[in-house]
Write an enzyme that holds these catalytic residues in place. Structure first.
Site, PDB file in Angstrom:
ATOM      1  N   HIS A   1     -55.106 -37.249  23.864  1.00 27.40           N
ATOM      2  CA  HIS A   1     -55.382 -38.594  24.400  1.00 27.40           C
ATOM      3  C   HIS A   1     -55.842 -38.567  25.866  1.00 27.40           C
ATOM      4  O   HIS A   1     -56.145 -39.613  26.434  1.00 27.40           O
ATOM      5  CB  HIS A   1     -54.136 -39.477  24.306  1.00 27.40           C
ATOM      6  CG  HIS A   1     -53.658 -39.710  22.907  1.00 27.40           C
ATOM      7  ND1 HIS A   1     -54.497 -40.105  21.890  1.00 27.40           N
ATOM      8  CD2 HIS A   1     -52.428 -39.591  22.340  1.00 27.40           C
ATOM      9  CE1 HIS A   1     -53.792 -40.227  20.754  1.00 27.40           C
ATOM     10  NE2 HIS A   1     -52.546 -39.911  21.004  1.00 27.40           N
TER      11      HIS A   1
ATOM     12  N   ASP B   1     -54.123 -34.989  13.925  1.00 26.42           N
ATOM     13  CA  ASP B   1     -52.985 -35.806  14.350  1.00 26.42           C
ATOM     14  C   ASP B   1     -53.148 -37.212  13.759  1.00 26.42           C
ATOM     15  O   ASP B   1     -54.270 -37.660  13.496  1.00 26.42           O
ATOM     16  CB  ASP B   1     -52.982 -35.877  15.883  1.00 26.42           C
ATOM     17  CG  ASP B   1     -51.771 -36.599  16.432  1.00 26.42           C
ATOM     18  OD1 ASP B   1     -50.796 -35.919  16.795  1.00 26.42           O
ATOM     19  OD2 ASP B   1     -51.801 -37.843  16.500  1.00 26.42           O
TER      20      ASP B   1
ATOM     21  N   ASP C   1     -47.678 -35.874  12.752  1.00 22.92           N
ATOM     22  CA  ASP C   1     -47.195 -37.251  12.640  1.00 22.92           C
ATOM     23  C   ASP C   1     -47.880 -38.055  11.532  1.00 22.92           C
ATOM     24  O   ASP C   1     -47.530 -39.215  11.321  1.00 22.92           O
ATOM     25  CB  ASP C   1     -47.271 -37.989  13.985  1.00 22.92           C
ATOM     26  CG  ASP C   1     -48.582 -37.778  14.703  1.00 22.92           C
ATOM     27  OD1 ASP C   1     -49.473 -37.122  14.147  1.00 22.92           O
ATOM     28  OD2 ASP C   1     -48.713 -38.274  15.841  1.00 22.92           O
TER      29      ASP C   1
HETATM   30 ZN   LIG Z   1     -50.092 -38.638  17.281  1.00 25.74          ZN
END
Ligand SMILES: [Zn+2]
Length: 356
Positions: free
Chosen positions: A175, A209, A295
């Site tokens: 990110h 992810d 995740d």
């Molecule tokens: Zn994540």
């Protein structure tokens, strides 16, 4: 169960693990367990893998992707005494609000992080510096290994080769944008590796992810030498991650977002994975960088995606089948140790099965 790596001498596997990242608890990050789980799984599946230790570089690797003032902020954070920075800040520094530059270290969070959960504690900053250095040095190891394998193939054209390096990274990185961090990410580890690898060939970054790899996308949006692909749940960070984001004017088609409706399981995920794999094949990269998060597993990430743990075995096998020289960075998981450990185990067992 035999998960030993392939004995072919031209299959070379390593990890580039900073001791700080392996042993640090990272109490301010919601998912401290994934490095432990990933390393344990990787070492079980590849017991002969070389263990490399990165040298510290005082932020040099981070500078290959990030602005100097942002890197300096993180370096300053690494030197501050534990507990010296007071949270929370409760300010969103919209341009309309900003009249003066912040004058405290706490205040500079509003300048350098796009959300409130990301905090420049000493441990997190130190971890970011180590992870960035490991990413760059892991990429150099991979490029050197591939160059040696290419030279060997010139002598023995019938030989096959493969190379894999794991870079356990904490905090995660996908990110983080060039001038700001966020989403608990400080330095864009996958992007640092990809930029280094792109010096000697085309690179694909595949991000599995649960969340959009908005930072990696931003770094290479206008760079035709790196194709960025993200399979993620639609939603966060709300201002990026949509399918129409396909690359800047200098790199049309250089970004592929595959957002899935919230709550999607493998029935929706698998076609997206196949689309990603086909795009990778068409791009004909020399290297793959894999941003590996767990995740998307159904117990994690508030159920935004609902993969069963066993699907991580499928992911490991399908991505290994590309037989590309690969560098793996570690991204998100939500602290559920058992599902993280199981997903990591199945992922690397699947990979090892294909490369045996
Ligand atoms: Zn994540």
């Amino acid at each position: 169960m035999n998960t030993t790596a392939k004995n072919d001498p031209t299959t070379v596997i390593a990890e580039m693990t900073a001791p700080y990242v392996e042993h640090q608890e990272f109490p301010d990050i919601v998912y401290p367990t994934s490095v432990t789980a990933t390393l344990a799984a990787f070492r079980r599946s590849f017991p002969a893998a070389t263990r490399l230790v990165p040298e510290q570089d005082d932020g040099a690797a981070a500078l290959s992707v990030h602005s100097r003032d942002y890197v300096d902020f993180v370096k300053e954070g690494s030197r501050r005494p534990e507990g010296a920075t007071k949270f929370p800040l409760n300010v969103i520094a919209l341009p309309e609000l900003r009249v003066s530059e912040p004058r405290t270290f706490e205040g500079r969070h509003t300048r350098y992080f796009f959300d409130e959960v990301t905090r420049a504690t000493p441990a997190v900053c130190e971890g970011a510096l180590h992870s960035a250095a490991a990413s760059l040095q892991g990429a150099r190891w991979l490029a050197d290994t591939v160059a040696a394998q290419t030279a060997e193939r010139a002598d023995r054209p019938s030989s096959s080769s493969a190379a894999l390096v794991l870079v356990p990274s904490r905090p995660p990185g996908h990110h983080a944008l060039p001038t700001v961090g966020g989403g608990l990410c400080l330095f864009a580890n996958a992007a640092i590796a990809a930029r280094e690898l792109s010096r000697s060939g085309r690179v694909v970054v595949l991000d599995i992810d649960q969340d959009h790899g908005n930072g990696t996308q931003a770094v290479f949006y206008d760079d035709p030498s790196v194709l960025t692909i993200s399979i993620h749940a639609e939603g966060w960070p709300h201002v990026a991650g949509f399918s129409e984001e396909t690359g800047g004017p200098g790199a049309p088609g250089g970004n592929l977002n595959l957002p899935l409706p919230t709550g999607s399981g493998f029935a929706a995920y698998e076609p997206a994975l196949e689309t990603a794999l086909e795009a990778i094949g068409r791009f004909e990269p020399r290297y793959l960088v894999l941003a590996l998060g767990y995740d998307a597993q159904k117990e994690q990430g508030f159920g935004a995606l609902r993969l069963e743990t066993e699907h991580f075995g499928v992911l490991g096998r399908r991505i290994a089948d590309l037989r590309l020289p690969t560098l793996v960075t570690t991204e998100g998981c939500y602290g559920y140790y058992e599902s993280t450990a199981e997903a990591a185990t199945l992922f690397f067992e699947g990979w090892a099965e294909r490369w045996r």
